[in-house]
Write a protein that holds these residues in place. Structure first.
Motif, PDB file in Angstrom:
ATOM      1  N   SER A 189       4.206   1.973  11.840  1.00  0.00           N
ATOM      2  CA  SER A 189       4.270   3.327  11.361  1.00  0.00           C
ATOM      3  C   SER A 189       3.936   4.306  12.651  1.00  0.00           C
ATOM      4  N   TRP A 190       3.998   3.847  13.692  1.00  0.00           N
ATOM      5  CA  TRP A 190       3.737   4.631  15.082  1.00  0.00           C
ATOM      6  C   TRP A 190       4.977   4.258  15.922  1.00  0.00           C
TER       7      TRP A 190
ATOM      8  N   LEU B 285       3.933   9.393  14.816  1.00  0.00           N
ATOM      9  CA  LEU B 285       3.428   8.942  13.708  1.00  0.00           C
ATOM     10  C   LEU B 285       4.484   9.178  12.781  1.00  0.00           C
TER      11      LEU B 285
ATOM     12  N   PRO C  18      -1.677  15.494   8.040  1.00  0.00           N
ATOM     13  CA  PRO C  18      -3.181  15.743   8.383  1.00  0.00           C
ATOM     14  C   PRO C  18      -3.159  15.983   9.866  1.00  0.00           C
ATOM     15  N   LYS C  19      -3.975  17.005  10.293  1.00  0.00           N
ATOM     16  CA  LYS C  19      -4.192  17.752  11.910  1.00  0.00           C
ATOM     17  C   LYS C  19      -2.975  18.189  12.426  1.00  0.00           C
TER      18      LYS C  19
ATOM     19  N   ILE D 106      -4.041  12.114  19.282  1.00  0.00           N
ATOM     20  CA  ILE D 106      -4.771  11.175  18.676  1.00  0.00           C
ATOM     21  C   ILE D 106      -4.499   9.995  19.519  1.00  0.00           C
TER      22      ILE D 106
ATOM     23  N   LEU E 125      -8.857   5.976  16.390  1.00  0.00           N
ATOM     24  CA  LEU E 125      -8.660   5.303  15.278  1.00  0.00           C
ATOM     25  C   LEU E 125      -9.367   3.844  15.331  1.00  0.00           C
TER      26      LEU E 125
ATOM     27  N   GLU F  80      -9.262  15.012   7.341  1.00  0.00           N
ATOM     28  CA  GLU F  80      -8.052  14.741   7.951  1.00  0.00           C
ATOM     29  C   GLU F  80      -8.144  13.464   8.508  1.00  0.00           C
TER      30      GLU F  80
ATOM     31  N   ARG G 163      -7.344  10.532   6.214  1.00  0.00           N
ATOM     32  CA  ARG G 163      -6.003  10.576   5.898  1.00  0.00           C
ATOM     33  C   ARG G 163      -5.331   9.989   6.820  1.00  0.00           C
TER      34      ARG G 163
ATOM     35  N   ARG H 245      -3.580   5.679   6.527  1.00  0.00           N
ATOM     36  CA  ARG H 245      -1.993   5.648   6.219  1.00  0.00           C
ATOM     37  C   ARG H 245      -1.407   4.445   6.281  1.00  0.00           C
TER      38      ARG H 245
ATOM     39  N   ARG I 197       0.110   2.720   2.859  1.00  0.00           N
ATOM     40  CA  ARG I 197       1.623   2.296   2.331  1.00  0.00           C
ATOM     41  C   ARG I 197       1.535   0.814   1.976  1.00  0.00           C
TER      42      ARG I 197
END
Lengths: 145, 252
Positions: free
Chosen positions: A34-35, A42, A62-63, A89, A94, B218, B221, B225, B229
């Motif tokens: 997804s990136w 993203l 978001p952000k 980011i 993450l 945020e 979220r 992700r 999905r």
């Protein structure tokens, strides 16, 4: 003797074929990240809702800096959403330490299931969710006798 | 007793006492339960006490500081245990896994089971503070919900892991409550998780602070992700949209 297939049998078969096709397409879509490191982007979570007169597309962003959100009509059944993030980011933010790369924007193309009139589209950004309302293309009215 | 599917096994890493409270937060709409139990695990500093091993799950492990962990785990302390999953429960495995987990909970003589989740509403982004609804395994608990100002869902469909937790607990006579906050269907919803934790606080006299969850909304979220999905795909296979359906006609 072979039984004659009813219209319901044919419809059920067609539905099953369609469901199998949709499932296969969905699986293929899921099996990619997804990136995208090369574009530092993203892919946002998106949703498409179709009503009798409009299509509503939402995206979770978001952000992002609200001023940077752009929605472009690519064709009458495809739109593109882009938005810059307020801060960059990276994977480590993450909790992932074995990948390298940073992300500065969201980007995606959303196929629409029915044609829309892009020129009359409206968009608003509220509570981190982008909502785009696109009127469906009008057809010809058929007079009822 | 019915012989349960041996394809699912709950492996205890530590001795787990009987009579504990159990809180379940499995991936579902808005990842409401998942986010809520992650917050509980972090705030209460719970440690892993057991995990689910099953060949019905895809061949996935969760690496933590280089060590392999099951994606479905049970965390706990001396008062409560929390069921959490890092992956969407595959629709083909959900019955066997939940049935085995509930069987294990029954053998542990749990005092009460809470399952936390979301109730999808289409106009969620227009709602400032989501409302929490409840359902339970018996009449006494329904009165308790009422007393805590949690509106009971009188009629409607519930689909997915929490539906099965409630159903199997009822069958086994385990007191169980589902706490469901109005939420997004397919966007992670930390605000809904915070109101569901506040409802849980009222139910079991806990004081879990949710301000951090709201502040870091945020980040949550963004981090959730991919899990959202995958969960969305499994929920579609479970026909989650049944929850929007109005049940058939009945005579009052």
């Amino acid at each position: 003797m072979r039984r004659r297939r009813s219209i319901f049998d044919i419809m059920r078969e067609r539905m099953e074929e369609f469901e199998e096709f949709a499932e296969e397409m969905f699986e293929r879509f899921m099996e990619k990240p997804s990136w995208d490191i090369s574009t530092h982007s993203l892919e946002p979570l998106c949703d498409v809702f179709v009503s009798s007169d409009r299509v509503i597309v939402t995206a979770d962003l978001p952000k992002v800096d609200p001023e940077s959100i752009r929605v472009n009509g690519i064709s009458d059944d495809l739109i593109e959403i882009t938005a810059k993030m307020r801060v960059k980011i990276n994977f480590e933010d993450l909790g992932v330490t074995h990948r390298r790369g940073e992300f500065s924007c969201f980007s995606c193309r959303v196929p629409l299931p029915v044609p829309v009139d892009i020129s009359r589209a409206r968009a608003r950004f509220r509570r981190g969710i982008l909502e785009i309302t696109l009127p469906r293309k009008r057809g010809y009215e058929i007079k009822v006798e | 007793m019915k012989c349960l599917d041996e394809k699912v096994k709950i492996v205890e890493r530590k001795e787990i006492p009987e009579g504990l409270k159990v809180i379940c937060g499995l991936p579902d709409v808005g990842l409401v339960g998942t986010i809520a139990v992650s917050h509980l695990i972090s705030k209460l500093e719970l440690t892993e006490v057991a995990y689910v091993r099953s060949d019905l799950l895809p061949p996935i492990i969760m690496l933590e500081r280089g060590l392999p962990r099951s994606p479905i785990r049970i965390f706990g302390n001396e008062d409560l245990i929390v069921l959490s999953s890092e992956i969407a429960i595959p629709s083909v495995a959900v019955h066997s896994i939940i049935e085995s987990v509930v069987d294990w909970i029954w053998r542990k003589k749990a005092e009460i089971v809470f399952t936390l989740g979301g109730l999808p509403i289409p106009n969620r982004h227009e709602i400032e503070k989501p409302k929490v609804f409840g359902a339970s395994s018996n009449e006494t608990l329904l009165k308790m919900l009422d007393g805590k100002e949690i509106q009971v869902i009188q009629r409607g469909f519930l689909v997915g892991p929490q539906a099965l937790i409630l159903s199997y607990c009822t069958e086994r006579g385990i007191p169980a409550v589902a706490l469901l906050a109005e939420s997004f269907y397919n966007y992670p919803d930390p605000e809904a998780s915070s109101v569901v934790i506040q409802a849980l606080n009222r139910m079991i006299d806990m004081e879990i602070d949710v301000s951090e969850l709201i502040e870091k909304g945020e980040e949550v979220r963004l981090a959730m992700r991919d899990m959202m999905r995958r969960t969305q795909a499994e929920l579609a296979r479970m026909k989650k949209s049944h929850e929007y359906d109005i049940p058939g006609y009945y005579i009052k």
